[in-house]
Scaffold this motif. Structure first.
Motif, mmCIF file in Angstrom:
data_model
loop_
_atom_site.group_PDB
_atom_site.id
_atom_site.type_symbol
_atom_site.label_atom_id
_atom_site.label_comp_id
_atom_site.label_asym_id
_atom_site.label_seq_id
_atom_site.Cartn_x
_atom_site.Cartn_y
_atom_site.Cartn_z
ATOM 1 N N GLY A 105 4.980 -21.078 -1.508
ATOM 2 C CA GLY A 105 4.516 -20.288 -2.383
ATOM 3 C C GLY A 105 3.509 -19.271 -1.727
ATOM 4 O O GLY A 105 3.566 -17.955 -1.993
ATOM 5 N N PHE A 106 2.558 -19.668 -0.825
ATOM 6 C CA PHE A 106 1.602 -18.831 -0.427
ATOM 7 C C PHE A 106 2.196 -17.878 0.696
ATOM 8 O O PHE A 106 1.790 -16.776 0.657
ATOM 9 C CB PHE A 106 0.582 -19.709 0.449
ATOM 10 N N ILE A 112 4.784 -10.587 -0.029
ATOM 11 C CA ILE A 112 4.797 -9.695 -1.161
ATOM 12 C C ILE A 112 3.602 -8.565 -0.698
ATOM 13 O O ILE A 112 3.962 -7.224 -0.974
ATOM 14 C CB ILE A 112 4.486 -10.136 -2.533
ATOM 15 N N VAL A 113 2.356 -9.019 -0.564
ATOM 16 C CA VAL A 113 1.308 -8.448 -0.085
ATOM 17 C C VAL A 113 1.712 -7.298 1.145
ATOM 18 O O VAL A 113 1.451 -6.226 1.052
ATOM 19 C CB VAL A 113 0.064 -9.024 -0.005
ATOM 20 N N ILE A 114 2.252 -7.942 2.078
ATOM 21 C CA ILE A 114 2.464 -7.027 3.431
ATOM 22 C C ILE A 114 3.492 -6.048 3.082
ATOM 23 O O ILE A 114 3.236 -4.966 3.479
ATOM 24 C CB ILE A 114 3.179 -8.114 4.292
ATOM 25 N N VAL A 115 4.640 -6.426 2.356
ATOM 26 C CA VAL A 115 5.510 -5.400 1.984
ATOM 27 C C VAL A 115 4.730 -4.169 1.380
ATOM 28 O O VAL A 115 5.117 -2.870 1.329
ATOM 29 C CB VAL A 115 6.528 -5.913 1.171
ATOM 30 N N GLN A 116 4.113 -4.449 0.353
ATOM 31 C CA GLN A 116 3.375 -3.556 -0.668
ATOM 32 C C GLN A 116 2.395 -2.769 0.288
ATOM 33 O O GLN A 116 2.418 -1.224 0.336
ATOM 34 C CB GLN A 116 2.636 -4.014 -1.569
ATOM 35 N N THR A 225 -5.477 -18.863 -6.249
ATOM 36 C CA THR A 225 -5.462 -17.542 -5.484
ATOM 37 C C THR A 225 -3.991 -16.897 -5.729
ATOM 38 O O THR A 225 -4.168 -15.654 -5.675
ATOM 39 C CB THR A 225 -5.958 -17.900 -3.983
ATOM 40 N N VAL A 226 -3.097 -17.530 -5.513
ATOM 41 C CA VAL A 226 -1.602 -17.127 -5.553
ATOM 42 C C VAL A 226 -1.432 -16.321 -6.937
ATOM 43 O O VAL A 226 -0.885 -15.239 -7.043
ATOM 44 C CB VAL A 226 -0.523 -17.855 -5.245
ATOM 45 N N GLN A 233 -1.471 -7.926 -7.825
ATOM 46 C CA GLN A 233 -0.515 -7.145 -6.855
ATOM 47 C C GLN A 233 0.860 -6.707 -7.610
ATOM 48 O O GLN A 233 1.334 -5.702 -7.130
ATOM 49 C CB GLN A 233 -0.105 -8.313 -5.889
ATOM 50 N N ILE A 234 1.173 -7.218 -8.651
ATOM 51 C CA ILE A 234 2.387 -6.788 -9.463
ATOM 52 C C ILE A 234 2.092 -5.467 -9.922
ATOM 53 O O ILE A 234 2.806 -4.369 -9.739
ATOM 54 C CB ILE A 234 2.870 -7.884 -10.563
ATOM 55 N N PRO A 235 0.766 -5.306 -10.552
ATOM 56 C CA PRO A 235 0.413 -4.001 -11.016
ATOM 57 C C PRO A 235 0.103 -2.955 -9.986
ATOM 58 O O PRO A 235 0.616 -1.823 -9.965
ATOM 59 C CB PRO A 235 -0.751 -4.135 -11.844
ATOM 60 N N SER A 236 -0.417 -3.452 -9.139
ATOM 61 C CA SER A 236 -0.596 -2.710 -7.820
ATOM 62 C C SER A 236 0.566 -2.139 -7.197
ATOM 63 O O SER A 236 0.857 -0.919 -6.799
ATOM 64 C CB SER A 236 -1.489 -3.446 -6.874
ATOM 65 N N LEU A 237 1.681 -2.877 -7.269
ATOM 66 C CA LEU A 237 3.029 -2.827 -6.496
ATOM 67 C C LEU A 237 3.794 -1.638 -7.208
ATOM 68 O O LEU A 237 4.252 -0.635 -6.789
ATOM 69 C CB LEU A 237 3.789 -4.092 -6.468
ATOM 70 N N LEU A 238 3.699 -1.904 -8.514
ATOM 71 C CA LEU A 238 4.154 -0.855 -9.647
ATOM 72 C C LEU A 238 3.596 0.445 -9.411
ATOM 73 O O LEU A 238 4.364 1.511 -9.380
ATOM 74 C CB LEU A 238 4.140 -1.289 -10.948
ATOM 75 N N ILE A 239 2.347 0.554 -9.240
ATOM 76 C CA ILE A 239 1.538 1.851 -9.281
ATOM 77 C C ILE A 239 1.910 2.651 -7.839
ATOM 78 O O ILE A 239 1.926 3.608 -7.545
ATOM 79 C CB ILE A 239 0.158 1.778 -9.527
#
Length: 676
Positions: A105-106, A112-116, A225-226, A233-239
């Protein structure tokens, strides 16, 4: 929406306060859900926005949403490290991704974070930076294109103003987006740092203060944390995605979905090629057959449908096009455009075309803009659109200037040459082709590039071909300014004055003076080269005297006296100024010959008196010209108008002033007197 501005202001203040003051755990789930909803809303708006300027508030939204996410991150971190619980939403997110395996999971979360950060955020930042740079670099070119369309008559003043405003807004928007993209980047970096802090600090707190085992502490705080990271990160990824959509859709004419379908699926041939390739891969390679064959059939179906739709559109368009053409020719209104007469036209042979072509270094369009500005400053008039036309019937290097469709003058230039004129103090001779300067009729010579520097050193005035055409056109416009000033132009001038001086306009328009009366007065002033830029003084003078007389000629004389300071500065440049005066007996004869009629006043003098007057005037004028002075005639105020009309038989550009039009501080010297 009535008090929406107040609610927004309070919301921004609340975001700042939330960073410092803890909020209830139950409210935290609501705000995290709101954060996701806002991000989804922003991304959908970005997709359905046809132009970037339609979403001009986007840079400010990036700042506010970034602040909101950071405030929520700080709040969730406070709960995770202090109580080990950050609400149901974070717990649900964590369990959904972890699926009972903290390590997997981590790792998924880190990906996801790296891709964004590396793909979307960094890419959006770079695109915004390049877009801002190219938009700012393109501004001068866009402004010149607008001025060129304006001069060519393709657009009017209102359209030009709107296009200039749009260009300015585009540069402001992309400049703001260049800076605002840094918020998205900073938010992604902050998310990574907060994730590391939550895990390390939570692991230490869990083992040191809560007495948890190693595995238990790792599992608990990794889950929290996740979950927290996903919630932010989901809203951050969308924006971040919305940012990328906005800054990458520079040449779009519709929303993203429409453009995507129209541009990807618009060529049947490509669909057939893809279908064939997929069929070969599925049938003759070890790759899975079912997916490739299904996709092959899908693209084949798309290709047939697209081809059918295109053929149907072409078939339907043919009759419509034929019918529209026939109907257009039958319309009686088709002759109406042929009746339009352009106020000013500049026609030139094909050899002069490079001067009007910006791609070949020509700057004639820019010079037309400067001509209009110069006339506005010097004469106070709005010069109509100057129509440029090429005329194959002219000589290659010939040009003609037309006023209201009638040829006024013409000229000819020599390419790769310069025109050199002797201003009177040049010392020496130069080699060249003898010619006449077209604007003022002065003797000049065409010289080549090698002779240019020597001519300038000797004191000659040297100009290039575009400057010759521009100067000639400027002088023609000044001489015929009174013809170009129609009622529509006068209305524009008065509307402009009305914005700041409504009282004087309302006092005289439409009663006691009409727009036509004011046009005649302004035309009389321009005919003698008097600037009408001080329109307020002119209108106030008309308001003072229009109750005494409605004769526009007499109103013009009163107006000239009110403009005495400007007239003196314009026509009298040296002190003492040598002038020509009128004999008192002659002035008395002119006054006694004035006849009043319903249509105005005129003088009735004997032909021999007029002939003697003109002969005497010619002699006195020649004396002043021979010594290099500008001939100026000064008369009594009541005589000036009528003597000016008589003098036009000798020369139309003679300066005739009255004593009331000369500033009292100016020293004049009479060197000649005109008698009958």
């Amino acid at each position: 929406m009535k008090h929406g501005d107040i609610l927004v202001a309070l919301a921004i203040i609340a975001i700042v306060i939330m960073i410092i003051i803890p909020i209830p755990l139950g409210l935290l789930d609501v705000l995290l859900s709101l954060n996701i909803s806002l991000a989804l809303l922003i991304m959908l708006i970005a997709m359905y926005t046809q132009e970037a300027l339609n979403f001009s508030i986007f840079p400010s939204i990036l700042l506010l949403t970034t602040m909101f996410r950071l405030a929520l991150n700080i709040t969730t971190t406070r709960y995770i490290l202090s109580t080990g619980d950050a609400g149901d939403l974070i717990d649900t997110f964590g369990n959904f991704v972890m699926q009972g395996n903290p390590i997997v999971g981590f790792i998924v979360f880190i990906i996801i974070v790296i891709v964004q950060f590396l793909v979307i955020t960094k890419g959006s930042e770079r695109v915004a930076e390049v877009a801002a740079r190219f938009t700012l670099d393109a501004m001068p070119g866009k402004q010149m294109a607008i001025d060129a369309d304006l001069n060519a008559g393709l657009i009017n003043d209102t359209e030009a103003r709107d296009r200039r405003k749009k260009v300015q807004r585009e540069s402001d928007f992309y400049g703001a987006m260049d800076g605002a993209s840094k918020f998205v980047k900073g938010d992604a970096i902050a998310g990574i740092i907060i994730t590391i802090i939550n895990i390390l600090a939570g692991f230490i707190i869990g083992m040191s203060f809560e007495g948890l085992g190693f595995a238990e502490a790792i599992g608990k705080y990794t889950l929290l944390t996740v979950g927290d990271g996903l919630a932010s990160q989901i809203p951050s990824l969308l924006i971040s995605t919305a940012t990328g959509i906005v800054v990458t859709r520079a040449a779009s004419e519709g929303n993203l979905g429409t453009d995507l379908l129209n541009q990807l699926f618009n060529q049947p041939k490509i669909m057939f090629i893809i279908s064939g390739v997929l069929f070969l891969l599925g049938a003759f390679t070890p790759l899975p057959r079912v997916p490739f064959l299904l996709l092959s059939m899908m693209f084949l179906y798309l290709g047939f449908n697209l081809r059918k739709a295109i053929n149907r559109k072409e078939f339907e368009a043919i009759p419509d096009e034929i019918e529209n053409t026939v109907e257009e020719k039958r319309k009686p209104e088709n002759v109406l455009p042929l009746l339009n007469v352009d106020p000013i036209e500049l026609e030139f042979g094909y050899g002069i075309l490079p001067l009007a072509d910006a791609s070949q270094g020509g700057d004639l369009f820019d010079r037309l803009v400067m001509i209009r500005r110069q006339c506005a400053l010097e004469l106070g008039i709005i010069v109509p659109m100057i129509r440029l036309r090429d005329n194959i019937q002219l000589e290659p290097n010939q040009y003609i200037i037309k006023i209201k469709g009638i040829e006024i003058t013409s000229g000819e230039i020599v390419f790769d040459h310069y025109m050199a004129m002797n201003p009177g103090n040049a010392d020496g001779e130069i080699e060249g082709i003898d010619t006449i300067e077209p604007a003022f009729g002065l003797p000049a010579k065409w010289i080549n590039e090698s002779e240019r520097e020597r001519a300038e050193i000797l004191g000659y005035t040297v100009v290039d071909p575009p400057s010759i055409i521009a100067t000639h056109l400027t002088e023609i416009i000044k001489r015929h300014a009174h013809e170009l000033l129609g009622r529509q132009e006068v209305k524009k001038l008065i509307d402009n004055i009305k914005e700041h001086h409504p009282a004087v306009v309302e006092e005289i328009i439409p009663n006691p003076l009409s727009l036509g009366d004011i046009q005649k007065v302004l035309g009389n002033l321009l005919k003698e080269g008097v600037s009408i830029r001080d329109l307020v003084t002119i209108l106030e003078t008309l308001a003072d005297y229009c109750h005494i007389t409605k004769d526009t000629d007499m109103l013009t004389e009163y107006t000239r006296q009110s403009l005495s300071r400007a007239i003196t500065k314009q026509f009298i440049t040296n002190q003492p100024t040598r002038v020509i005066t009128l004999d008192k007996y002659l002035e008395q004869q002119i006054i006694e010959s004035i006849q009043q009629t319903e249509s105005g006043t005129y003088i009735s003098l004997q032909p021999d008196i007029i002939q003697g007057m003109l002969s005497n005037l010619s002699y006195e004028v020649q004396k002043l010209v021979s010594v290099g002075d500008q001939p100026i005639i000064i008369t009594a105020p009541i005589v000036r108008l009528y003597f000016k009309r008589i003098s036009e038989q000798l020369a139309s550009d003679l300066i005739v002033l009255s004593y009331n039009e000369v500033d009292p501080s100016v020293e004049i010297e009479s060197v000649g007197m005109v008698s009958a």
